[in-house]
Design a protein around this motif. Structure first.
Motif, short mmCIF file in Angstrom:
data_model
loop_
_atom_site.label_atom_id
_atom_site.label_comp_id
_atom_site.label_asym_id
_atom_site.label_seq_id
_atom_site.Cartn_x
_atom_site.Cartn_y
_atom_site.Cartn_z
N HIS A 16 0.80 -1.23 0.00
CA HIS A 16 0.00 0.00 0.00
C HIS A 16 0.83 1.28 0.00
N ASP A 17 2.01 1.24 0.59
CA ASP A 17 2.84 2.44 0.62
C ASP A 17 3.97 2.43 -0.41
N HIS A 62 1.80 9.85 -2.38
CA HIS A 62 2.23 8.46 -2.49
C HIS A 62 1.14 7.47 -2.91
N HIS A 84 -6.21 4.30 -0.04
CA HIS A 84 -6.05 3.94 1.37
C HIS A 84 -5.95 5.16 2.30
N HIS A 85 -5.90 6.36 1.72
CA HIS A 85 -5.94 7.56 2.57
C HIS A 85 -7.22 8.37 2.38
N ASP A 92 -3.94 0.50 9.08
CA ASP A 92 -2.79 1.37 8.91
C ASP A 92 -2.69 2.35 10.09
FE LIG Z 1 0.05 5.30 3.17
#
Ligand SMILES: [Fe+2]
Length: 486
Positions: free
Chosen positions: A359-360, A388, A412-413, A441
């Motif tokens: 994910h990152d 990102h 995801h953010h 997360d």
């Molecule tokens: Fe992230």
């Protein structure tokens, strides 16, 4: 033996006699003759001829006029014109008028007889098609050939459209069984994979899903010969051990001539045996489906290599920042616990297993000085970090096999109330995998230490998740997660 009846129309008695002699001696034809066009017409009216040879230049009506009149009387009667070399243009005109062929004077014996043989042969063939049963069977034959070709083409098309969208072997096996039942109209179909001396069933319709040891069964023969096998009444049913009461068809699936699976077809419903057409249809289908499975196997090798490459990328990102070491692995583990508690489907779970880890991955595009900055970030630095998810989505984008993983990475953010980034999605517009990952997360970030603060306790982190339910997080997911932690 007589080959046929020929009418010769020519005003020159020598020509009539020579042609008659050639046809009789070299061709076993019966001939009659007429000295001019009008006499020829009378002959055509009353007689039954296979072919007519006519001169072009005659007293009274011309050869062309005679031909027109003759064809009017007997539309299928072939007419050949006789011409001297000097009048070859006339012969060509006659062909345009409907003459079947021409011969030139002086005669070449071989040419004359071969023209007669060819035309009479064609006439026989046409009349055999023309009348009754022969015609129907001829057209029937043509139609069944065409039908077979069309069927084959439509199967190949169906296989490519129905199987090419599937990347999971389990889905492919299920689709193969479903398609075989449909295409071959059988009530019992199964597909199994050869593993350690047994046929391990992957999918069955109307048949037992039990695994069968190969030894001593007809499956053993199919595996060793690599050829299909049509078992009939009285042979042993490899699934039940009982005697067969209906035809049973076992077809090998092979990659590089190595049999890796067997498809079984049985019970056409009407109790009849498989026809040659059905056998060839089934074999075509099996061959194409096996190729699809082979492609999938190649894809899996590629997929695994790719996952390993991407995982090593993630490890290299985490190695840059000792505080986030193993963060992705822990987040993925939390996310999978939530997925299980919420009974997500296999596809979504797979997306979390792989996408959670990555994910990152977009942080690979963020400068070290920002990523590892101990203090507060400036708004510009924050904006750079916030890129990102988009960078990560772009890394995964060319890999068309991972649309769900890409959604997860990209979103995801996002926040449940729509205040997140990059797209400001809200509520259930955010993919469920991304909502789950956001909770996992945040929890891991809070419970692991950061350069600017020590880690929080589970109790504080849980309280923070609850406080941000509905705003940042999906409350249902927070609840499910806290339950899994006990
Ligand atoms: Fe992230």
């Amino acid at each position: 033996m007589q080959k046929g009846r020929i009418l010769i129309v020519d005003d020159d008695p020598l020509v009539r006699d020579v042609l008659a002699a050639i046809f009789f001696t070299h061709g076993q034809y019966v001939t009659e003759s007429a000295a001019d066009g009008m006499a020829g017409i009378e002959k055509v009216k009353s007689g039954d001829y296979d072919v007519v040879f006519t001169d072009l230049t005659m007293p009274g009506i011309t050869g062309i006029d005679f031909m027109r009149a003759a064809v009017k009387l007997k539309p299928s009667l072939p007419v050949v014109v006789i011409t001297g070399n000097s009048t070859i243009d006339n012969a060509i005109n006659a062909m345009r008028e409907g003459a079947r062929d021409f011969i030139t004077k002086p005669f070449n014996v071989a040419t004359v007889t071969s023209v007669a043989d060819r035309i009479v042969g064609e006439k026989r063939l046409l009349s055999s098609i023309d009348n009754g049963d022969n015609r129907d069977s001829f057209i029937g034959r043509l139609n069944s050939e065409l039908f077979k070709r069309l069927q084959e083409i439509s199967i190949l098309q169906a296989i490519s459209t129905e199987l090419d969208t599937l990347y999971n072997n389990k889905d492919i096996y299920e689709k193969i069984v479903e398609m075989a039942a449909r295409l071959l109209t059988v009530k019992e179909v199964s597909f199994g994979i050869i593993e350690v001396g047994a046929l391990k069933m992957r999918k069955a319709v109307g048949m037992s899903e039990r695994d069968v040891p190969l030894s001593g069964t007809l499956f053993e023969r199919v595996v060793t010969t690599g050829r299909h096998y049509l078992a009939s009444f009285g042979e042993t049913n490899p699934f039940t051990g009982a005697l067969l009461t209906a035809p049973f068809f076992a077809i090998p699936f092979a990659i590089n001539e190595e049999v890796f699976g067997i498809m079984c077809l049985a019970n056409k419903g009407d109790g009849t045996a498989f026809t040659d057409d059905e056998v060839s249809l089934a074999l075509t289908f099996a061959k194409k489906a096996a190729q699809r499975i082979e492609n999938n196997a190649l894809y899996e090798v590629f997929y695994n290599n790719l996952i390993n490459t991407l995982k090593s990328l993630v490890i290299s990102i985490e190695a840059r920042d000792s505080y986030t070491k193993d963060h992705s692995e822990r987040v993925t583990a939390y996310a999978l616990r939530i997925a299980d508690a919420m009974h997500l489907n296999a596809e979504e779970r797979d997306a979390l297993a792989f996408g959670g880890y990555l994910h990152d991955i977009g942080k690979i595009g963020v400068r070290d000085t920002i990523l590892m900055k101990p203090g507060e970030l400036t708004p510009e630095e924050r904006a750079e970090i916030n890129l990102h998810p988009v960078i990560g989505g772009n890394i995964i984008k060319p890999l068309r096999f991972f649309p769900k993983e890409r959604d997860l990475i990209l979103h995801h953010h996002e926040n449940f109330d729509g205040s997140g980034y990059p797209d400001g999605l809200a509520g259930t517009n955010i993919p469920v995998t991304a909502r789950i990952l956001a909770v996992a997360d945040a929890y891991d970030a809070m419970t692991s230490s950061r350069p600017y603060r020590p880690s929080r306790t589970h109790k504080l982190a849980a309280a923070e998740l609850l406080r941000c339910s509905h705003s940042q997080f999906d409350a249902e997911i927070v609840r499910a997660f806290l339950q899994t932690l006990g």
